[in-house]
Motif scaffolding. Structure first.
Motif, mmCIF file in Angstrom:
data_model
loop_
_atom_site.group_PDB
_atom_site.id
_atom_site.type_symbol
_atom_site.label_atom_id
_atom_site.label_comp_id
_atom_site.label_asym_id
_atom_site.label_seq_id
_atom_site.Cartn_x
_atom_site.Cartn_y
_atom_site.Cartn_z
ATOM 1 N N ALA A 84 0.847 -1.189 0.000
ATOM 2 C CA ALA A 84 0.000 0.000 0.000
ATOM 3 C C ALA A 84 0.880 1.236 0.000
ATOM 4 N N PRO A 85 0.453 2.311 -0.665
ATOM 5 C CA PRO A 85 1.255 3.539 -0.661
ATOM 6 C C PRO A 85 1.320 4.120 0.749
ATOM 7 N N PRO A 86 2.377 4.870 1.057
ATOM 8 C CA PRO A 86 2.476 5.458 2.397
ATOM 9 C C PRO A 86 1.327 6.428 2.629
ATOM 10 N N ARG A 87 0.892 6.491 3.858
ATOM 11 C CA ARG A 87 -0.220 7.387 4.206
ATOM 12 C C ARG A 87 0.293 8.801 4.396
ATOM 13 N N ARG A 88 -0.476 9.744 3.903
ATOM 14 C CA ARG A 88 -0.157 11.152 4.112
ATOM 15 C C ARG A 88 -0.811 11.599 5.404
ATOM 16 N N PRO A 89 -0.243 12.604 6.043
ATOM 17 C CA PRO A 89 -0.898 13.134 7.242
ATOM 18 C C PRO A 89 -2.276 13.692 6.882
ATOM 19 N N ARG A 90 -3.223 13.531 7.747
ATOM 20 C CA ARG A 90 -4.570 14.043 7.519
ATOM 21 C C ARG A 90 -4.598 15.553 7.638
ATOM 22 N N ARG A 91 -5.425 16.140 6.824
ATOM 23 C CA ARG A 91 -5.613 17.579 6.910
ATOM 24 C C ARG A 91 -6.532 17.914 8.069
ATOM 25 N N ILE A 92 -6.302 19.060 8.649
ATOM 26 C CA ILE A 92 -7.162 19.511 9.744
ATOM 27 C C ILE A 92 -8.220 20.418 9.158
#
Length: 96
Positions: A84-92
């Motif tokens: 799986a591709p790396p997860r990006r930080p979630r936007r606030i």
């Protein structure tokens, strides 16, 4: 001389290590891996007069069982393991 084709003896030897009650399926097409249900074993003679044994799928509409499980395609070296591709930080909320 080693033959590029597997013999009946080799198939029997390989299958002897597995559950004898497990269904046998055929993996087909490395570029679009699919699983097929086997129905018959037929012996014939090829154009050189050599005996050949064919494993045939059924002609029922449900002979093709669907996509080959990814771990089988990887084990056959038909495709590489996929991560799986790396997860990006979630936007606030609010654009921060």
């Amino acid at each position: 001389m080693t033959s590029p084709e597997m013999t009946v003896r080799e198939v029997i030897d390989l299958l002897s290590g597995y559950d004898p009650d497990a269904p046998v399926r055929q993996a087909v097409n490395p570029y679009f891996p699919m699983a097929h249900r086997l129905a018959r074993v037929v012996q014939s003679v090829d154009e050189t007069g050599r005996t050949v044994v064919y494993l045939a799928e059924t002609n029922d509409a449900d002979a093709q069982l669907g996509h080959l499980p990814p771990e089988v395609a990887v084990a056959l070296a038909w495709q590489g393991p996929v991560q799986a591709p790396p997860r990006r930080p979630r936007r606030i909320a609010g654009g921060q």
